[in-house]
Scaffold this active site. Sequence first.
Site, PDB file in Angstrom:
ATOM      1  N   GLY A  11       0.821  -1.199   0.000  1.00 19.76           N
ATOM      2  CA  GLY A  11       0.000   0.000   0.000  1.00 19.76           C
ATOM      3  C   GLY A  11       0.858   1.254   0.000  1.00 19.76           C
ATOM      4  O   GLY A  11       1.884   1.320   0.673  1.00 19.76           O
ATOM      5  N   ARG A  72       0.967  -5.293  -5.644  1.00 20.00           N
ATOM      6  CA  ARG A  72       1.136  -6.527  -4.876  1.00 20.00           C
ATOM      7  C   ARG A  72       1.383  -7.645  -5.881  1.00 20.00           C
ATOM      8  O   ARG A  72       0.717  -7.710  -6.908  1.00 20.00           O
ATOM      9  CB  ARG A  72      -0.103  -6.796  -4.023  1.00 20.00           C
ATOM     10  CG  ARG A  72      -0.428  -5.633  -3.080  1.00 20.00           C
ATOM     11  CD  ARG A  72      -1.577  -5.952  -2.148  1.00 20.00           C
ATOM     12  NE  ARG A  72      -2.049  -4.774  -1.454  1.00 20.00           N
ATOM     13  CZ  ARG A  72      -1.490  -4.252  -0.366  1.00 20.00           C
ATOM     14  NH1 ARG A  72      -0.419  -4.834   0.140  1.00 20.00           N
ATOM     15  NH2 ARG A  72      -1.977  -3.167   0.203  1.00 20.00           N
ATOM     16  N   GLY A 102       5.638  -1.918   3.909  1.00 15.98           N
ATOM     17  CA  GLY A 102       5.236  -2.446   5.197  1.00 15.98           C
ATOM     18  C   GLY A 102       5.790  -3.828   5.467  1.00 15.98           C
ATOM     19  O   GLY A 102       6.781  -4.253   4.858  1.00 15.98           O
ATOM     20  N   ASP A 103       5.120  -4.564   6.371  1.00 14.17           N
ATOM     21  CA  ASP A 103       5.660  -5.850   6.804  1.00 14.17           C
ATOM     22  C   ASP A 103       5.756  -6.860   5.674  1.00 14.17           C
ATOM     23  O   ASP A 103       6.731  -7.607   5.573  1.00 14.17           O
ATOM     24  CB  ASP A 103       4.844  -6.411   7.969  1.00 14.17           C
ATOM     25  CG  ASP A 103       3.359  -6.538   7.638  1.00 14.17           C
ATOM     26  OD1 ASP A 103       2.917  -6.040   6.590  1.00 14.17           O
ATOM     27  OD2 ASP A 103       2.637  -7.132   8.457  1.00 14.17           O
ATOM     28  N   GLY A 104       4.756  -6.890   4.788  1.00 12.72           N
ATOM     29  CA  GLY A 104       4.806  -7.817   3.667  1.00 12.72           C
ATOM     30  C   GLY A 104       5.936  -7.504   2.706  1.00 12.72           C
ATOM     31  O   GLY A 104       6.617  -8.404   2.207  1.00 12.72           O
ATOM     32  N   THR A 125       4.367   2.680   5.565  1.00 13.57           N
ATOM     33  CA  THR A 125       2.990   2.222   5.713  1.00 13.57           C
ATOM     34  C   THR A 125       2.258   3.139   6.675  1.00 13.57           C
ATOM     35  O   THR A 125       2.830   3.548   7.696  1.00 13.57           O
ATOM     36  CB  THR A 125       2.922   0.776   6.234  1.00 13.57           C
ATOM     37  OG1 THR A 125       1.568   0.453   6.607  1.00 13.57           O
ATOM     38  CG2 THR A 125       3.813   0.572   7.449  1.00 13.57           C
ATOM     39  N   ASP A 127      -0.138   2.300   8.578  1.00 16.43           N
ATOM     40  CA  ASP A 127      -0.709   1.549   9.700  1.00 16.43           C
ATOM     41  C   ASP A 127       0.103   1.634  10.983  1.00 16.43           C
ATOM     42  O   ASP A 127      -0.418   1.357  12.067  1.00 16.43           O
ATOM     43  CB  ASP A 127      -0.868   0.074   9.306  1.00 16.43           C
ATOM     44  CG  ASP A 127      -1.952  -0.129   8.269  1.00 16.43           C
ATOM     45  OD1 ASP A 127      -2.876   0.708   8.213  1.00 16.43           O
ATOM     46  OD2 ASP A 127      -1.882  -1.117   7.516  1.00 16.43           O
ATOM     47  N   ASP A 129       2.363  -0.391  12.056  1.00 15.39           N
ATOM     48  CA  ASP A 129       2.227  -1.729  12.632  1.00 15.39           C
ATOM     49  C   ASP A 129       3.524  -2.539  12.637  1.00 15.39           C
ATOM     50  O   ASP A 129       3.491  -3.761  12.812  1.00 15.39           O
ATOM     51  CB  ASP A 129       1.152  -2.514  11.884  1.00 15.39           C
ATOM     52  CG  ASP A 129       1.436  -2.667  10.399  1.00 15.39           C
ATOM     53  OD1 ASP A 129       2.391  -2.023   9.902  1.00 15.39           O
ATOM     54  OD2 ASP A 129       0.701  -3.415   9.728  1.00 15.39           O
ATOM     55  N   ARG A 171      -6.353  -2.929  10.167  1.00 13.54           N
ATOM     56  CA  ARG A 171      -6.924  -4.272  10.344  1.00 13.54           C
ATOM     57  C   ARG A 171      -6.416  -4.922  11.623  1.00 13.54           C
ATOM     58  O   ARG A 171      -7.186  -5.547  12.353  1.00 13.54           O
ATOM     59  CB  ARG A 171      -6.580  -5.158   9.142  1.00 13.54           C
ATOM     60  CG  ARG A 171      -7.347  -4.826   7.886  1.00 13.54           C
ATOM     61  CD  ARG A 171      -7.169  -5.904   6.832  1.00 13.54           C
ATOM     62  NE  ARG A 171      -5.771  -6.059   6.452  1.00 13.54           N
ATOM     63  CZ  ARG A 171      -5.173  -5.333   5.514  1.00 13.54           C
ATOM     64  NH1 ARG A 171      -5.839  -4.415   4.865  1.00 13.54           N
ATOM     65  NH2 ARG A 171      -3.888  -5.532   5.211  1.00 13.54           N
ATOM     66  N   HIS A 215     -23.926  15.805  20.218  1.00 10.81           N
ATOM     67  CA  HIS A 215     -23.431  14.805  19.277  1.00 10.81           C
ATOM     68  C   HIS A 215     -22.520  13.827  20.001  1.00 10.81           C
ATOM     69  O   HIS A 215     -22.087  14.063  21.127  1.00 10.81           O
ATOM     70  CB  HIS A 215     -22.634  15.472  18.158  1.00 10.81           C
ATOM     71  CG  HIS A 215     -21.327  16.028  18.637  1.00 10.81           C
ATOM     72  ND1 HIS A 215     -21.212  17.284  19.210  1.00 10.81           N
ATOM     73  CD2 HIS A 215     -20.078  15.490  18.685  1.00 10.81           C
ATOM     74  CE1 HIS A 215     -19.962  17.482  19.569  1.00 10.81           C
ATOM     75  NE2 HIS A 215     -19.244  16.414  19.264  1.00 10.81           N
TER      76      HIS A 215
END
Length: 319
Positions: A11, A72, A102-104, A125, A127, A129, A171, A215
């Site tokens: 991503g 990807r 990222g991690d992948g 990334t 995220d 993460d 996620r 609200h």
Amino acid sequence: MKKIGVLTSGGDSPGMNAAVRAAVRKGLYLGMEVYGIQRGYEGLLDGEIEKLQRHSVGDILQRGGTVLRTARSERFRTDEGQEHAVRMLETFGIEGLVVIGGDGSLAGGLELSKRGIRVMGVPGTIDNDLGYTDYTIGFDTAVNTVLSLISNIRDTSSAHERTTIIEVMGRNCGDIALHAGLGGGADVILVPEVAADLNEVCRKVIRGQQSGKLHSIIVKAEGVGISTQELTELIEDRTGRETRAVVPGYIQRGGTPSARDRMLASLTATKAVELLYDDTDSRAVGICGNEIVAYELEKALGMKREFDRKLYELADVLA
């Protein structure tokens, strides 16, 4: 080392271009040839490789996305694909690789490392993460994008006296929800690391109503167990207040990178190139405290991301 390559994978995240720029210009400064690989590992397999110069990365520091594009690659996941990638690097004489992702993406770099290619991972990334680094490139920009969204949504939520659920990316890691929720004054923050107490969520909304609040803002990471639509219906049914859901989606991954992300990208990518120049074994580059660090790539990928429970509890206190 005389020839290195740089690619962006997975991503996209704001600041990737700043990292590419830093890697290219630092490499050239050190007298190396630098090659840009289009479309990540997929482009590597297809030989989409071109030599870059200083002007090749001009006027990209402030741009989101990635000029090298990203993809990807299912082909790269196979042993045959990884071996073909090594042969392609050898064909172009590329001795080392800067992988921004990222991690992948870094896990893919580890497979190349096992096959003799020196790989330096740069954490790109939104995220946040990756366990070995405090922050990843793009995270700060994504949080600020969500903060702006919260401010806009609060205005219309107050006008219509409604509850709004904002679903953000994450996620497996709730850092975007946590940091944006805390900074944006959300009433409830839901993250995958903490089991959601839906009864307590409804009680908070009801208590807000009873205190005269116009609200309620709920920030929910996408990885939380209940779907946003189901949560919306549940809260509206139990509280009697109109409840809407907003999903900003890919808006969080785009936009001009913040100063913090540009700085992190420049420092980590520069360090990655310096390590390649010194013929250092494969590393993952990141930041801990205010210090740029580099861990053995395999060790870095094995580090577990620790959720900041104290920050989460503080957000609940301040809500």
